[in-house]
Design a protein around this motif. Structure first.
Motif, PDB file in Angstrom:
ATOM      1  N   LEU A  30      -9.152 107.871 -62.763  1.00 37.92           N
ATOM      2  CA  LEU A  30      -8.709 107.457 -61.430  1.00 37.92           C
ATOM      3  C   LEU A  30      -9.115 108.499 -60.398  1.00 37.92           C
ATOM      4  O   LEU A  30      -9.153 109.689 -60.689  1.00 37.92           O
ATOM      5  N   SER A  31      -9.388 108.046 -59.190  1.00 37.20           N
ATOM      6  CA  SER A  31      -9.835 109.018 -58.191  1.00 37.20           C
ATOM      7  C   SER A  31      -8.775 109.217 -57.101  1.00 37.20           C
ATOM      8  O   SER A  31      -7.780 108.515 -57.044  1.00 37.20           O
ATOM      9  N   ASP A  32      -9.054 110.197 -56.274  1.00 40.95           N
ATOM     10  CA  ASP A  32      -8.217 110.519 -55.121  1.00 40.95           C
ATOM     11  C   ASP A  32      -6.799 110.922 -55.501  1.00 40.95           C
ATOM     12  O   ASP A  32      -6.593 111.566 -56.500  1.00 40.95           O
ATOM     13  N   GLU A  33      -5.839 110.469 -54.681  1.00 37.50           N
ATOM     14  CA  GLU A  33      -4.495 111.042 -54.836  1.00 37.50           C
ATOM     15  C   GLU A  33      -3.703 110.380 -55.964  1.00 37.50           C
ATOM     16  O   GLU A  33      -2.634 110.836 -56.328  1.00 37.50           O
ATOM     17  N   ILE A  34      -4.220 109.304 -56.534  1.00 38.78           N
ATOM     18  CA  ILE A  34      -3.425 108.525 -57.490  1.00 38.78           C
ATOM     19  C   ILE A  34      -3.003 109.312 -58.735  1.00 38.78           C
ATOM     20  O   ILE A  34      -1.841 109.276 -59.118  1.00 38.78           O
TER      21      ILE A  34
ATOM     22  N   ARG B 244      -1.998 110.073 -69.837  1.00 35.54           N
ATOM     23  CA  ARG B 244      -2.085 110.682 -68.494  1.00 35.54           C
ATOM     24  C   ARG B 244      -3.414 111.407 -68.328  1.00 35.54           C
ATOM     25  O   ARG B 244      -4.039 111.359 -67.267  1.00 35.54           O
ATOM     26  N   GLU B 245      -3.875 112.064 -69.386  1.00 34.98           N
ATOM     27  CA  GLU B 245      -5.168 112.766 -69.313  1.00 34.98           C
ATOM     28  C   GLU B 245      -6.295 111.787 -68.990  1.00 34.98           C
ATOM     29  O   GLU B 245      -7.150 112.051 -68.130  1.00 34.98           O
ATOM     30  N   LYS B 246      -6.297 110.631 -69.656  1.00 31.32           N
ATOM     31  CA  LYS B 246      -7.375 109.656 -69.405  1.00 31.32           C
ATOM     32  C   LYS B 246      -7.273 109.109 -67.985  1.00 31.32           C
ATOM     33  O   LYS B 246      -8.281 108.872 -67.316  1.00 31.32           O
ATOM     34  N   ALA B 247      -6.035 108.904 -67.517  1.00 27.65           N
ATOM     35  CA  ALA B 247      -5.852 108.418 -66.143  1.00 27.65           C
ATOM     36  C   ALA B 247      -6.359 109.466 -65.145  1.00 27.65           C
ATOM     37  O   ALA B 247      -6.991 109.129 -64.136  1.00 27.65           O
ATOM     38  N   LEU B 248      -6.132 110.755 -65.465  1.00 33.56           N
ATOM     39  CA  LEU B 248      -6.615 111.826 -64.577  1.00 33.56           C
ATOM     40  C   LEU B 248      -8.139 111.802 -64.480  1.00 33.56           C
ATOM     41  O   LEU B 248      -8.718 112.053 -63.434  1.00 33.56           O
ATOM     42  N   PHE B 249      -8.790 111.494 -65.591  1.00 30.53           N
ATOM     43  CA  PHE B 249     -10.245 111.441 -65.598  1.00 30.53           C
ATOM     44  C   PHE B 249     -10.772 110.219 -64.869  1.00 30.53           C
ATOM     45  O   PHE B 249     -11.749 110.295 -64.131  1.00 30.53           O
TER      46      PHE B 249
ATOM     47  N   HIS C 142      -1.377 101.497 -55.376  1.00 34.24           N
ATOM     48  CA  HIS C 142      -1.791 102.348 -56.497  1.00 34.24           C
ATOM     49  C   HIS C 142      -1.787 101.546 -57.794  1.00 34.24           C
ATOM     50  O   HIS C 142      -2.686 101.675 -58.629  1.00 34.24           O
ATOM     51  N   LYS C 143      -0.762 100.695 -57.922  1.00 31.59           N
ATOM     52  CA  LYS C 143      -0.677  99.870 -59.146  1.00 31.59           C
ATOM     53  C   LYS C 143      -1.928  98.991 -59.267  1.00 31.59           C
ATOM     54  O   LYS C 143      -2.521  98.888 -60.355  1.00 31.59           O
ATOM     55  N   ALA C 144      -2.343  98.425 -58.132  1.00 30.23           N
ATOM     56  CA  ALA C 144      -3.522  97.550 -58.153  1.00 30.23           C
ATOM     57  C   ALA C 144      -4.759  98.329 -58.599  1.00 30.23           C
ATOM     58  O   ALA C 144      -5.588  97.824 -59.363  1.00 30.23           O
ATOM     59  N   ILE C 145      -4.862  99.586 -58.153  1.00 28.93           N
ATOM     60  CA  ILE C 145      -6.032 100.403 -58.542  1.00 28.93           C
ATOM     61  C   ILE C 145      -5.962 100.773 -60.031  1.00 28.93           C
ATOM     62  O   ILE C 145      -6.967 100.761 -60.729  1.00 28.93           O
TER      63      ILE C 145
END
Ligand SMILES: Nc1nc2c(ncn2[C@@H]2O[C@H](COP(=O)(O)OP(=O)(O)OP(=O)(O)O)[C@@H](O)[C@H]2O)c(=O)[nH]1
Ligand SMILES: [Mg+2]
Length: 297
Positions: A202-206, A195-200, A237-240
């Motif tokens: 991915l952008s915006d509300e995702i 989740r930490e890596k995804a937070l870094f 969101h899944k696609a992003i």
């Protein structure tokens, strides 16, 4: 021989630097950290051990107004954290200055529990500005200790330990094993690092719409094989999260694998799957299965 032993809550606004402080004190990655607010979603214990003390730091979600089931759970976690603790550390991001909410927090808790104010991120501003903030807090300094520090540069972090120790009761034995540094199982740490890596990345509300859990953990002699699920709210969101030809998911997996291997001191193989579950933040069954234990929200 008795030992100083007790719980201390670490509270404050989102993004104030609470988890970074707990990690710096413990010297291990107990809690994930990101530049986005509301990174921490549940109370996580960081256990500090020395020959004469055991301090259990309760890292908490940032204080915020609750709009959905997950938010309500997060805010309840903060309330639970400050019950039965020996002291409260209010973390204030010095680059933002002290706000009314933080003054209110300090006032409220100070009535019943010793409060220590940790002024975080002091490496980002000049000593003149630190001094000006301290002047602005003269009234607070009469009721509680104020510690300017930098978790990133490990400056003044140990003063927190020294200050806290004097508020702890004498106990016959430790609450946790001397080797433990957190209450959370490996599966939780692994999911949180993804989740930490995804937070870094991915952008915006995702990032705030995702949750991560470990579906299968097969321990091997040389390498652990781990299946991980990322839940998101919409097909778009899944696609992003997948990215072009799966490139984003690969990046998340690659950076997460490197950190997980460092934390576990072992090789891991990560298989990450992305699933869409709309409105999961209000679904009690999903929240509970994710480990956000909710009786009433
Ligand atoms: N320069 C600097 N940055 C810091 C310091 N402490 C924290 N940060 C940064 O501030 C951001 C937020 O840090 P966290 O530790 O995740 O903050 P938090 O209070 O736990 O945030 P939530 O869990 O979202 O409530 C991250 O980008 C950290 O790297 C510090 O001492 N110096
Ligand atoms: Mg945090």
């Amino acid at each position: 021989m008795s030992i100083k032993c007790g719980f201390v809550a670490v509270i404050g606004k989102p993004n104030a630097g609470k988890s970074s402080l707990v990690n710096a004190i413990i010297g291990e990655k107990v809690s994930i950290v990101s530049p986005r607010p509301q990174t921490t979603r549940n109370n996580i214990l960081g256990i500090y051990n020395s020959s004469s003390s055991q301090i259990i730091f309760v890292d908490t979600p940032g204080i915020n107004s609750a709009t959905n089931g997950l938010d309500k759970y997060m805010q309840r976690s903060v309330k639970d954290a400050v019950e039965d603790v020996s002291a409260v550390i209010v973390v204030v991001d010095i680059t933002k200055g002290i706000t009314r909410l933080e003054r209110e927090l300090i006032d409220t808790y100070h009535q019943s529990i010793p409060v220590i104010v940790a002024l975080s991120k002091c490496d980002l501003i000049s000593s003149e500005k630190i001094y000006a903030t301290l002047l602005d807090m003269v009234e607070i300094s009469q009721k509680c200790e104020i510690v300017p520090l930098s978790s990133l540069k490990h400056k003044n972090v140990d003063s927190i330990v020294t200050l806290v120790e004097k508020y702890l009761p004498d106990m016959e034995e430790r609450y946790f094993d001397e080797d433990d540094y957190t209450d959370k199982p490996i599966k939780f740490l692994v999911a949180e690092i993804v989740r930490e890596k995804a937070l870094f990345l991915l952008s915006d509300e995702i990032p705030h719409g995702i949750a991560v859990y470990v579906e299968r953990y097969a321990e091997g002699d040389k390498i652990d094989d781990i299946d991980i699920v990322i839940i998101c709210e919409k097909d778009t969101h899944k696609a992003i999260i997948l990215g072009h030809n799966g490139s984003m998911l690969k990046k998340i997996g690659h950076t997460a694998r490197l950190t997980i291997q460092k934390v576990l001191h072992k090789k891991v193989n990560l298989n990450i799957f992305v699933k869409v579950k709309s409105n999961w933040k209000n679904n009690i069954d999903i929240l509970t299965s994710l480990g956000y234990d909710i009786n009433e929200i």
